[in-house]
Design an enzyme around this catalytic site. Structure first.
Site, PDB file in Angstrom:
ATOM      1  N   HIS A 121      37.495 -13.464   9.867  1.00 24.96           N
ATOM      2  CA  HIS A 121      37.191 -13.218  11.293  1.00 24.96           C
ATOM      3  C   HIS A 121      35.697 -13.325  11.602  1.00 24.96           C
ATOM      4  O   HIS A 121      35.308 -13.316  12.771  1.00 24.96           O
ATOM      5  CB  HIS A 121      37.675 -11.830  11.727  1.00 24.96           C
ATOM      6  CG  HIS A 121      39.167 -11.656  11.653  1.00 24.96           C
ATOM      7  ND1 HIS A 121      40.039 -12.501  12.311  1.00 24.96           N
ATOM      8  CD2 HIS A 121      39.942 -10.746  10.992  1.00 24.96           C
ATOM      9  CE1 HIS A 121      41.289 -12.103  12.055  1.00 24.96           C
ATOM     10  NE2 HIS A 121      41.254 -11.055  11.262  1.00 24.96           N
TER      11      HIS A 121
ATOM     12  N   ASP B 292      46.748 -15.459   5.820  1.00 23.58           N
ATOM     13  CA  ASP B 292      46.627 -14.098   6.348  1.00 23.58           C
ATOM     14  C   ASP B 292      47.426 -14.047   7.661  1.00 23.58           C
ATOM     15  O   ASP B 292      47.480 -15.031   8.394  1.00 23.58           O
ATOM     16  CB  ASP B 292      45.154 -13.768   6.604  1.00 23.58           C
ATOM     17  CG  ASP B 292      44.928 -12.319   6.991  1.00 23.58           C
ATOM     18  OD1 ASP B 292      44.474 -11.536   6.138  1.00 23.58           O
ATOM     19  OD2 ASP B 292      45.189 -11.976   8.177  1.00 23.58           O
TER      20      ASP B 292
ATOM     21  N   HIS C  50      46.796 -12.714  10.374  1.00 19.94           N
ATOM     22  CA  HIS C  50      45.948 -12.846  11.563  1.00 19.94           C
ATOM     23  C   HIS C  50      45.272 -14.212  11.575  1.00 19.94           C
ATOM     24  O   HIS C  50      44.937 -14.751  10.514  1.00 19.94           O
ATOM     25  CB  HIS C  50      44.886 -11.741  11.572  1.00 19.94           C
ATOM     26  CG  HIS C  50      45.475 -10.357  11.497  1.00 19.94           C
ATOM     27  ND1 HIS C  50      45.506  -9.627  10.330  1.00 19.94           N
ATOM     28  CD2 HIS C  50      46.087  -9.620  12.452  1.00 19.94           C
ATOM     29  CE1 HIS C  50      46.110  -8.465  10.569  1.00 19.94           C
ATOM     30  NE2 HIS C  50      46.479  -8.443  11.845  1.00 19.94           N
TER      31      HIS C  50
HETATM   32 ZN   LIG Z   1      44.800 -10.041   8.355  1.00 19.79          ZN
END
Ligand SMILES: [Zn+2]
Length: 367
Positions: free
Chosen positions: A133, A169, A171
């Site tokens: 991220h 992942d 996300h």
């Molecule tokens: Zn994640």
């Protein structure tokens, strides 16, 4: 003839460092040092028949970070060194967090070095804090420095021209996508739950400028199981990897699509990760060297995964499958762990796969 590793060679290299445990919140937080301890324990249990070699991590240099992060952001991180606080509401830092983040990014560089030089064919980086991220200029979603992006940029600096990052992942890896959005030399592929944090990763987001077609997003709604993931690889990701023919595959390996994970709502189990790895590996084209087929090297970097038992079991399954694949026995994992039999894919997931396919058909030959 398939490549088979010398019995004297380690099956894989492992990047790990005590400093990764020093990144710790002073309150309850899912991204905690116990995550690494659970994985290390699982690796110890399997190590008698899986010889591995520890690859020392080092601190990433300023220049190595500057390939993917801005000067001002690196300065901001340096100012946080030794202190405690939050970069955003999710992303804490403790007095040793910046040092841990630098070491994690340096561990990713060390892994990249080892894989690109041919010293190893397979490696795992047990890094914390996670990275995907982190954008060029901000910490976000538990991440400070984008480890996978730093590893890919290092491989580029060493002369590779086609690097694939597959991010499984749960996300979307918004930071990695942003870093390479206009770059055809790094193919970014993400399978993620949507809607879910961080809200990016639409199927129609395929890259910009020269990078068009080199971002592949497969957003899936909750409850996707291994059948849905395998269909995504079979129909979309596998053919794209096969046509792209990467020199190096990096996996942003979060294990939070596991059904036990507290932060998401997917339905993978431990062995799903082995099957997913195997299906990705099977899609990689080989290069002929003499009369031996050589697969691209693979580096697996830890991202999320917040249920300790799920994390340990899924990591172990990934290692088992990866070692079987790199030994030239790609079918070994799947034969021992057949897919569960109820292969019903919901119309919702079918439609989502179809949307991702439609977006990518402009750039790749896909059925
Ligand atoms: Zn994640």
């Amino acid at each position: 003839m398939l490549h088979s590793h010398n019995a004297m060679q380690p099956a894989f290299v492992l990047v790990d460092d005590d400093l990764f445990d020093a990144h710790r919140s002073d309150s309850v937080h899912p991204e905690r040092p116990e995550r690494l301890r659970a994985i290390r324990q699982a690796l110890t249990e399997m190590s008698p028949h899986l010889p591995s070699e520890t690859l020392p991590a080092r601190d990433a240099t300023h220049d190595e970070l500057l390939r993917v992060h801005t000067e001002s952001y690196i300065a901001k991180l340096d100012q946080a060194a030794g202190l405690r606080g939050h970069f955003d509401e999710d992303t804490y830092y403790s007095p040793t967090s910046v040092a841990a983040a630098r070491r994690a990014a340096g561990g990713a560089v060390a892994l990249s070095d080892s894989l690109v030089s041919g010293d190893s064919k397979l490696g795992f980086a047990l890094v914390r804090p996670p990275g995907h991220h982190a954008t060029p200029d901000s910490a976000m979603g538990f991440c400070m420095l984008n480890n996978a992006a730093v590893a890919a940029a290092h491989a580029r600096a060493l002369g590779l021209t086609r690097i694939a990052i597959v991010d499984w992942d749960v996300h979307h890896g918004n930071g990695t996508e942003e870093i390479f959005y206009a770059d055809p030399h790094v193919l970014y592929v993400s399978l993620h739950q949507s809607p879910c944090y961080p809200g990016t990763g639409a199927a129609a987001d395929c890259g910009r400028g020269d990078g068009q077609g080199f971002t592949v997003n497969v957003p899936l709604s909750a409850n996707a199981d291994i059948h849905v993931y395998k269909l995504a690889v079979e129909r979309i990701i596998g053919p794209i990897l096969s046509q792209y023919a990467p020199d190096l595959l990096l996996i942003s390996a979060g294990f939070d699509a596991h059904f036990r994970d507290p932060l998401a709502a997917m339905k993978l189990d431990d062995s799903s990760y082995g099957l997913l790895y195997e299906s990705l590996f099977a899609a990689l084209p080989t290069r002929q060297v003499g009369n031996t087929s050589v697969h691209p090297s693979v580096g697996v970097l830890l991202e999320g995964g917040y249920d300790l038992a799920a994390l340990a079991g899924s990591f172990q399954a990934t290692v088992e499958a990866a070692v079987a694949c790199s030994d030239g026995r790609p079918e070994a994992y799947g034969d021992a762990h057949p897919n569960p039999s109820s292969a019903v894919v919901s119309p919702v997931h079918e439609a989502e796969l179809e949307r991702a396919l439609a977006s990518q058909r402009r750039y790749w030959r896909l059925d």
